[in-house]
Design a protein around this motif. Structure first.
Motif, PDB file in Angstrom:
ATOM      1  N   ALA A   1       0.912  -1.305   0.147  1.00 53.90           N
ATOM      2  CA  ALA A   1      -0.063  -0.009   0.014  1.00 53.90           C
ATOM      3  C   ALA A   1       0.773   1.143  -0.013  1.00 53.90           C
ATOM      4  N   SER A   2       1.981   1.255   0.793  1.00 48.62           N
ATOM      5  CA  SER A   2       2.773   2.311   0.842  1.00 48.62           C
ATOM      6  C   SER A   2       3.638   2.653  -0.457  1.00 48.62           C
ATOM      7  N   THR A   3       3.978   1.495  -1.017  1.00 47.01           N
ATOM      8  CA  THR A   3       4.713   1.518  -2.485  1.00 47.01           C
ATOM      9  C   THR A   3       3.708   2.047  -3.694  1.00 47.01           C
ATOM     10  N   ALA A   4       2.442   1.413  -3.522  1.00 48.73           N
ATOM     11  CA  ALA A   4       1.504   2.002  -4.417  1.00 48.73           C
ATOM     12  C   ALA A   4       1.247   3.510  -4.452  1.00 48.73           C
TER      13      ALA A   4
ATOM     14  N   GLY B   1       3.145   5.956  -2.833  1.00 47.64           N
ATOM     15  CA  GLY B   1       4.386   6.695  -2.397  1.00 47.64           C
ATOM     16  C   GLY B   1       4.247   7.321  -1.149  1.00 47.64           C
ATOM     17  N   LEU B   2       3.723   6.971  -0.156  1.00 43.05           N
ATOM     18  CA  LEU B   2       3.480   7.446   1.135  1.00 43.05           C
ATOM     19  C   LEU B   2       3.458   6.477   2.245  1.00 43.05           C
ATOM     20  N   SER B   3       3.973   6.861   3.220  1.00 38.58           N
ATOM     21  CA  SER B   3       3.857   5.809   4.531  1.00 38.58           C
ATOM     22  C   SER B   3       2.639   6.289   5.445  1.00 38.58           C
ATOM     23  N   GLN B   4       2.187   7.635   5.192  1.00 39.47           N
ATOM     24  CA  GLN B   4       1.282   8.102   6.208  1.00 39.47           C
ATOM     25  C   GLN B   4       0.697   9.399   5.567  1.00 39.47           C
ATOM     26  N   GLU B   5      -0.695   9.548   5.813  1.00 38.84           N
ATOM     27  CA  GLU B   5      -1.231  10.786   5.600  1.00 38.84           C
ATOM     28  C   GLU B   5      -2.411  11.199   6.263  1.00 38.84           C
ATOM     29  N   LEU B   6      -2.858  12.350   6.565  1.00 43.12           N
ATOM     30  CA  LEU B   6      -3.958  13.019   7.105  1.00 43.12           C
ATOM     31  C   LEU B   6      -4.918  13.035   6.213  1.00 43.12           C
ATOM     32  N   VAL B   7      -6.148  12.485   6.387  1.00 44.54           N
ATOM     33  CA  VAL B   7      -7.286  12.553   5.479  1.00 44.54           C
ATOM     34  C   VAL B   7      -8.701  13.036   6.268  1.00 44.54           C
TER      35      VAL B   7
ATOM     36  N   ARG C   1      -8.720   9.219  -3.834  1.00 46.82           N
ATOM     37  CA  ARG C   1      -7.795  10.178  -3.637  1.00 46.82           C
ATOM     38  C   ARG C   1      -6.564  10.164  -4.397  1.00 46.82           C
ATOM     39  N   HIS C   2      -6.257   8.828  -4.707  1.00 45.54           N
ATOM     40  CA  HIS C   2      -4.978   8.341  -5.446  1.00 45.54           C
ATOM     41  C   HIS C   2      -5.266   7.820  -6.837  1.00 45.54           C
ATOM     42  N   PRO C   3      -5.784   8.200  -7.503  1.00 47.27           N
ATOM     43  CA  PRO C   3      -6.084   7.912  -9.125  1.00 47.27           C
ATOM     44  C   PRO C   3      -5.083   7.296  -9.731  1.00 47.27           C
ATOM     45  N   LYS C   4      -3.776   8.001  -9.553  1.00 48.94           N
ATOM     46  CA  LYS C   4      -2.636   7.165 -10.280  1.00 48.94           C
ATOM     47  C   LYS C   4      -2.163   5.872  -9.581  1.00 48.94           C
ATOM     48  N   ALA C   5      -2.483   5.556  -8.653  1.00 47.76           N
ATOM     49  CA  ALA C   5      -2.211   4.290  -7.938  1.00 47.76           C
ATOM     50  C   ALA C   5      -3.059   2.991  -8.134  1.00 47.76           C
ATOM     51  N   THR C   6      -2.870   2.658  -9.564  1.00 45.13           N
ATOM     52  CA  THR C   6      -3.780   1.772 -10.384  1.00 45.13           C
ATOM     53  C   THR C   6      -4.103   0.369  -9.380  1.00 45.13           C
ATOM     54  N   ALA C   7      -2.969  -0.070  -8.682  1.00 41.74           N
ATOM     55  CA  ALA C   7      -2.979  -1.031  -7.886  1.00 41.74           C
ATOM     56  C   ALA C   7      -3.644  -1.162  -6.649  1.00 41.74           C
ATOM     57  N   LEU C   8      -4.133   0.010  -6.266  1.00 37.15           N
ATOM     58  CA  LEU C   8      -4.345   0.239  -4.824  1.00 37.15           C
ATOM     59  C   LEU C   8      -5.789  -0.436  -4.662  1.00 37.15           C
TER      60      LEU C   8
ATOM     61  N   GLU D   1      -6.364   6.437  14.346  1.00 38.05           N
ATOM     62  CA  GLU D   1      -5.329   6.003  13.575  1.00 38.05           C
ATOM     63  C   GLU D   1      -5.615   4.744  12.760  1.00 38.05           C
ATOM     64  N   VAL D   2      -5.540   4.967  11.513  1.00 38.66           N
ATOM     65  CA  VAL D   2      -6.054   3.691  10.779  1.00 38.66           C
ATOM     66  C   VAL D   2      -5.034   3.182   9.930  1.00 38.66           C
ATOM     67  N   ALA D   3      -4.703   2.008  10.035  1.00 38.54           N
ATOM     68  CA  ALA D   3      -3.315   1.296   9.243  1.00 38.54           C
ATOM     69  C   ALA D   3      -4.289   0.409   8.301  1.00 38.54           C
ATOM     70  N   VAL D   4      -3.708   0.369   7.033  1.00 38.32           N
ATOM     71  CA  VAL D   4      -3.731  -0.531   6.025  1.00 38.32           C
ATOM     72  C   VAL D   4      -2.735  -1.771   6.159  1.00 38.32           C
ATOM     73  N   ILE D   5      -3.227  -2.933   6.560  1.00 36.74           N
ATOM     74  CA  ILE D   5      -2.184  -4.162   6.857  1.00 36.74           C
ATOM     75  C   ILE D   5      -2.180  -4.961   5.884  1.00 36.74           C
ATOM     76  N   CYS D   6      -1.258  -4.937   4.986  1.00 30.15           N
ATOM     77  CA  CYS D   6      -0.929  -5.962   3.664  1.00 30.15           C
ATOM     78  C   CYS D   6      -0.884  -7.221   4.153  1.00 30.15           C
ATOM     79  N   PRO D   7      -1.234  -8.202   3.075  1.00 29.74           N
ATOM     80  CA  PRO D   7      -0.847  -9.649   3.712  1.00 29.74           C
ATOM     81  C   PRO D   7       0.695  -9.711   3.606  1.00 29.74           C
ATOM     82  N   VAL D   8       1.087 -10.683   4.367  1.00 30.97           N
ATOM     83  CA  VAL D   8       2.435 -10.882   4.408  1.00 30.97           C
ATOM     84  C   VAL D   8       2.839 -12.372   4.008  1.00 30.97           C
ATOM     85  N   SER D   9       3.761 -12.175   3.045  1.00 23.22           N
ATOM     86  CA  SER D   9       4.173 -13.915   2.385  1.00 23.22           C
ATOM     87  C   SER D   9       5.635 -14.091   2.954  1.00 23.22           C
TER      88      SER D   9
END
Length: 91
Positions: free
Chosen positions: A16-19, A21-27, A45-52, A81-89
């Protein structure tokens, strides 16, 4: 749902951070927004992040350091404080 706007802090990890380009933001969100609707707001909010969308669909949510099992049952009131927790492999 109220029309008042409130602010939450978003934390992004891994893909999510890679997609976006941020590690945090206020929304700013509508007060009372169900957590299950937050993904749609973030995608808009992030239309350029096509994989989001795909990343969010495969991720879990954490609110104030507590994992959320049912995002539709939790309304965001502001200040969370809301976090997006991606699956871990691993291997």
């Amino acid at each position: 749902m109220s029309t008042d706007q409130v602010e939450i802090s978003l934390l992004y990890f891994a893909a999510a951070s890679t997609a976006i380009g941020l590690s945090q933001e206020l929304v700013r969100i509508p007060a009372g927004l169900p957590l299950s609707s937050l993904g749609d707001l973030l995608v808009s909010r992030h239309p350029k992040a096509t994989a989001l969308r795909k990343i969010l669909d495969g991720s879990k949510w954490s609110v104030d350091a507590e994992m959320v099992d049912d995002p539709s049952g939790l309304e965001l009131k502001g200040g969370e404080e809301v976090a997006v927790i991606c699956p871990v492999s691993g291997g």
